[in-house]
Design a protein around this motif. Structure first.
Motif, short mmCIF file in Angstrom:
data_model
loop_
_atom_site.label_atom_id
_atom_site.label_comp_id
_atom_site.label_asym_id
_atom_site.label_seq_id
_atom_site.Cartn_x
_atom_site.Cartn_y
_atom_site.Cartn_z
N ARG A 96 0.82 -1.22 0.00
CA ARG A 96 0.00 0.00 0.00
C ARG A 96 0.85 1.26 0.00
NH1 ARG A 96 -3.24 -2.90 3.71
NH2 ARG A 96 -2.31 -1.78 5.47
N SER A 97 2.09 1.13 0.40
CA SER A 97 2.98 2.30 0.46
C SER A 97 3.72 2.55 -0.85
CB SER A 97 4.01 2.12 1.59
OG SER A 97 4.98 1.13 1.24
N MET A 98 3.53 1.70 -1.83
CA MET A 98 4.27 1.81 -3.09
C MET A 98 3.88 3.06 -3.87
SD MET A 98 4.31 -2.19 -4.26
CE MET A 98 5.04 -1.88 -5.87
N VAL A 99 4.88 3.68 -4.49
CA VAL A 99 4.70 4.89 -5.29
C VAL A 99 5.01 4.56 -6.75
CG1 VAL A 99 5.54 7.24 -5.72
CG2 VAL A 99 5.28 6.41 -3.38
N HIS A 100 4.17 5.06 -7.66
CA HIS A 100 4.37 4.78 -9.08
C HIS A 100 4.65 6.07 -9.85
CE1 HIS A 100 2.32 1.14 -7.72
NE2 HIS A 100 2.77 0.54 -8.82
N PHE A 101 5.52 5.97 -10.83
CA PHE A 101 5.83 7.07 -11.74
C PHE A 101 5.67 6.55 -13.16
CE2 PHE A 101 8.92 9.42 -14.37
CZ PHE A 101 8.49 10.72 -14.14
N ARG A 102 4.71 7.15 -13.87
CA ARG A 102 4.40 6.71 -15.23
C ARG A 102 4.09 5.21 -15.28
NH1 ARG A 102 8.94 10.04 -18.78
NH2 ARG A 102 8.16 12.12 -18.27
N GLY A 103 3.35 4.76 -14.27
CA GLY A 103 2.91 3.37 -14.25
C GLY A 103 3.90 2.38 -13.70
N GLN A 104 5.12 2.84 -13.37
CA GLN A 104 6.15 1.95 -12.86
C GLN A 104 6.41 2.22 -11.38
OE1 GLN A 104 7.65 -0.55 -14.62
NE2 GLN A 104 6.29 -0.03 -16.33
N PRO A 105 6.54 1.19 -10.55
CA PRO A 105 6.85 1.41 -9.13
C PRO A 105 8.26 1.95 -8.97
CG PRO A 105 6.99 -0.93 -9.63
CD PRO A 105 6.44 -0.25 -10.87
N VAL A 106 8.41 3.01 -8.19
CA VAL A 106 9.73 3.64 -8.03
C VAL A 106 10.15 3.80 -6.57
CG1 VAL A 106 9.69 4.90 -10.23
CG2 VAL A 106 8.68 5.94 -8.19
N GLY A 107 9.33 3.32 -5.63
CA GLY A 107 9.71 3.44 -4.23
C GLY A 107 8.52 3.24 -3.32
N THR A 108 8.73 3.51 -2.04
CA THR A 108 7.67 3.44 -1.03
C THR A 108 7.70 4.71 -0.20
OG1 THR A 108 9.18 2.22 0.46
CG2 THR A 108 7.62 0.92 -0.85
N ILE A 109 6.53 5.24 0.13
CA ILE A 109 6.50 6.47 0.93
C ILE A 109 6.84 6.14 2.38
CG2 ILE A 109 4.86 7.64 -0.56
CD1 ILE A 109 2.67 7.00 1.43
N ALA A 110 7.18 7.18 3.13
CA ALA A 110 7.68 6.98 4.49
C ALA A 110 6.63 6.41 5.43
CB ALA A 110 8.21 8.30 5.05
N ALA A 111 5.39 6.84 5.30
CA ALA A 111 4.33 6.35 6.19
C ALA A 111 2.97 6.52 5.52
CB ALA A 111 4.35 7.08 7.52
N VAL A 112 2.06 5.59 5.83
CA VAL A 112 0.68 5.68 5.34
C VAL A 112 -0.21 5.81 6.57
CG1 VAL A 112 -1.07 4.67 3.86
CG2 VAL A 112 1.33 4.16 3.44
N ASP A 113 -0.11 6.94 7.23
CA ASP A 113 -0.86 7.18 8.47
C ASP A 113 -2.01 8.13 8.18
OD1 ASP A 113 -1.79 7.54 11.00
OD2 ASP A 113 0.09 8.24 11.87
N HIS A 114 -3.17 7.57 7.88
CA HIS A 114 -4.32 8.39 7.52
C HIS A 114 -4.88 9.16 8.72
CE1 HIS A 114 -4.32 6.68 3.54
NE2 HIS A 114 -4.43 5.45 4.03
N ALA A 115 -4.51 8.74 9.93
CA ALA A 115 -5.02 9.41 11.13
C ALA A 115 -4.20 10.64 11.50
CB ALA A 115 -5.03 8.43 12.31
N ALA A 116 -3.04 10.80 10.86
CA ALA A 116 -2.17 11.93 11.19
C ALA A 116 -2.80 13.23 10.74
CB ALA A 116 -0.80 11.76 10.54
N GLU A 117 -2.73 14.25 11.59
CA GLU A 117 -3.31 15.55 11.26
C GLU A 117 -2.51 16.25 10.17
OE1 GLU A 117 -3.64 17.81 14.80
OE2 GLU A 117 -5.07 16.45 15.77
N GLU A 118 -1.18 16.12 10.24
CA GLU A 118 -0.31 16.74 9.25
C GLU A 118 0.47 15.67 8.51
OE1 GLU A 118 1.46 20.88 10.36
OE2 GLU A 118 1.57 19.64 12.16
N VAL A 119 0.51 15.76 7.20
CA VAL A 119 1.27 14.80 6.41
C VAL A 119 2.76 15.11 6.48
CG1 VAL A 119 1.66 13.89 4.09
CG2 VAL A 119 -0.67 14.39 4.86
N LEU A 120 3.09 16.44 6.58
CA LEU A 120 4.49 16.89 6.54
C LEU A 120 5.15 16.30 5.30
CD1 LEU A 120 5.39 16.67 10.34
CD2 LEU A 120 4.72 18.69 9.02
N ASN A 121 6.27 15.59 5.48
CA ASN A 121 6.91 14.99 4.31
C ASN A 121 6.91 13.47 4.38
OD1 ASN A 121 8.70 14.72 6.38
ND2 ASN A 121 10.41 15.75 5.37
N TYR A 122 6.00 12.91 5.15
CA TYR A 122 5.91 11.45 5.27
C TYR A 122 5.28 10.81 4.03
CZ TYR A 122 7.34 11.56 10.16
OH TYR A 122 8.06 11.71 11.33
#
Length: 552
Positions: A96-122
């Motif tokens: 669920r944390s995977m990030v895609h660029f032009r349809g290709q997976p290129v990494g994973t984001i730092a956190a998938v915390d939907h309850a967090a008030e601020e995303v900041l740079n996670y």
């Protein structure tokens, strides 16, 4: 994690508008699986099969295109026993944390915390954070996301990087990047941060080292040497190394760094020569040495790397190492010694040794201390630096065993209820005010200041396997399994024993999830260790010896 932010780039810096032709061709190159002779380091690792559940004979078969479905980890499918229920949950969260660029997976984001008030740079892909995710995918026979990540960050390295009116070195790798999707134009754009948005505006020294280490891991895991041998990757390695091997006013082979330049990305008194950077530097040098071509350009770097490795290993093993005998010697140091015959070469004042050290250092055991510079020794324990020292063989076999002895002897302090303390002990009272600048996030026994970080579990497990102590890793994994899932995979824990979820810890922190998966897969199949560990180079004998004028 909030130490770095988004880079505000103009349209001409956007990857969506850059010429992707060369690197896109690299993405389409077929993987070359080659039969390789097992190197010395892989043969040495096979000795660990005694007492472990599996040997290292299957290392060459780590990549398995015929694995079970995407939701079934390949490592678990190869074993007859039922995997822990947390494993499937962790894989789901990682995907669920995977990030895609032009349809290709290129990494994973730092956190998938939907309850967090601020995303900041996670919601960004951090280079250092992606490493355990990458290792998990490699161990599970899914190398494409790792290859894509290596190539995309290599492109970002080529960007012009400025902080105010100052231009950063060409070889600097980004701390993080973010993929922006435009549903209207149906375009993807990448924005990157090289430290210009960080707290304190510090460039990530460790990013380049992790990139080289990960490139070696990819090559070892897949047998695909074609990626590392491309002109782009060769140039990328040389640019990183140029930043580190340049000549200046240095009298030590270690790298001089600012506070906040690594995983500890806030002010924590690690300025100078922090163990984490020195250990990563050593491992990156050894990794690059194995991948650089011995052509005109690469050959020059190979020679410089070999010389630096000799000097760096001697310096670290001699001056950063602390055990009972060395502590006693420092305690008896004379000061104000002049000339080459000085024993106390850094003029360390024995009265500056903190009281806790005398109780912390056991009669059997030792570790690399946090920092050594003129008139200063930082005696704090830093987990990442010591684990990397073991994996890279910066630590001698005797020192590696001593580090594990220390962890066992000081289990209640370094592991306790949740592995693993990022640093020990915590800075408190006047020291906290003076060294951290009254940082409200790095209060005592929290975050970088003595917090417990689950991501470090994979490094501890790898170090345990390399030193033949798998039982330590099993004990630590059992502790993690008792809480991580129930607590929603926090970023870190607080308190002297790591009992409380960190006061500002993000939930569903990706590298906490990936670190657990890597630890489990390493323990189930120790052959994976070959992609992230280097055995001692028997031919790397110090060519720089103490001259007659140095001896006491």
């Amino acid at each position: 994690m909030e130490g770095t932010g988004l880079r505000n780039v103009s349209s001409h810096c956007s990857i969506s508008e850059m010429d992707d032709f060369d690197l896109s061709k690299l993405l389409d190159k077929p993987r070359i699986n080659i039969e390789r002779q097992r190197s010395f380091d892989e043969r040495s690792l096979s000795e660990l099969s005694i007492g472990l559940s599996r040997g290292l004979d299957n290392y060459e078969n780590t990549y398995s295109p015929g694995r079970c479905g995407l939701d079934t980890p390949a490592s678990s499918a190869r074993n007859s026993f039922e995997p822990h229920p947390m494993v499937a949950e962790a894989w789901d969260a990682l995907r669920r944390s995977m990030v895609h660029f032009r349809g290709q997976p290129v990494g994973t984001i730092a956190a998938v915390d939907h309850a967090a008030e601020e995303v900041l740079n996670y919601d960004q892909v951090f280079v250092r954070d992606f490493v355990p995710s990458a290792l998990a995918f490699l161990m599970n026979g899914e190398p494409d996301i790792v290859k894509n990540f290596l190539l995309k960050t290599l492109q970002l390295q080529g960007w012009e990087k400025r902080v105010d009116r100052f231009k950063l070195g060409e070889g600097v790798m980004p701390a993080s990047f973010k993929v922006l999707h435009d549903p209207v134009r149906k375009t993807d754009t990448i924005m990157a941060d090289f430290g210009e948005s960080a707290i304190g505006r510090v460039a990530p020294v460790d990013s380049g080292f992790w990139w080289i280490i990960l490139l070696r891991a990819y090559t070892k895991s897949t047998g695909d040497v074609s990626l590392a041998e491309t002109p782009e990757c060769q140039r990328g390695m040389r640019l990183i190394l140029s930043l580190c091997l340049s000549e200046g006013f240095d009298t030590f082979p270690t790298l001089l760094c600012a506070d906040g330049c690594s995983m500890i990305d806030r002010r924590m008194g690690i300025y100078g020569y922090p163990i984490e950077i020195q250990a990563l530097f050593f491992m990156a040098l050894r990794s690059a040495l194995a991948m650089l071509k011995h052509d005109t350009e690469g050959g020059e770097f190979v020679e410089r790397i070999v010389k630096r490795l000799h000097a760096l290993s001697y310096h670290m093993r001699s001056y950063f190492w602390l055990d009972f005998q060395q502590l006693n010697d420092i305690y008896r140091y004379k000061t104000e010694e002049y000339s080459h015959t000085a024993v106390n070469k850094f003029n360390v004042i024995p009265d500056s040794i903190p009281d806790w050290v005398f109780e912390f250092v056991p009669k059997r055991g030792g570790y690399f201390i946090g920092n050594v510079s003129p008139a200063r020794m930082d005696f704090r324990w830093f987990a990442l630096g010591n684990c990397i020292a073991i994996l890279s063989s910066l630590a001698t076999p005797e020192q590696a065993s001593a580090i594990m002895d220390l962890i066992e002897a000081r289990w209640d302090e370094l592991v306790a209820e949740m592995p693993l303390k990022i640093s020990y002990p915590a800075l408190e009272n006047h020291d906290w005010r003076l060294i951290t600048g009254c940082d409200p996030k790095n209060t005592r026994w929290s975050y970088h200041n003595g917090g417990s970080w689950p991501v470090l579990l994979w490094l501890l497990t790898a170090a345990c396997i390399k030193t033949g102590r798998p039982q330590i890793a099993r004990r630590a994994i059992d502790l993690a399994e008792s809480r991580l899932s129930k607590d929603s995979w926090p970023e870190y824990y607080d308190g002297t024993v790591g009992r409380y979820i960190g006061k500002q810890a993000r939930k569903y922190q990706t590298w906490s999830i990936a670190g657990y998966l890597v630890a489990k897969m390493l323990l189930e199949d120790p052959s994976h260790l070959g992609m992230i560990a280097l055995e001692e180079d028997k031919q790397m004998k110090p060519v720089i010896k103490r001259s007659a004028s140095w001896t006491c």
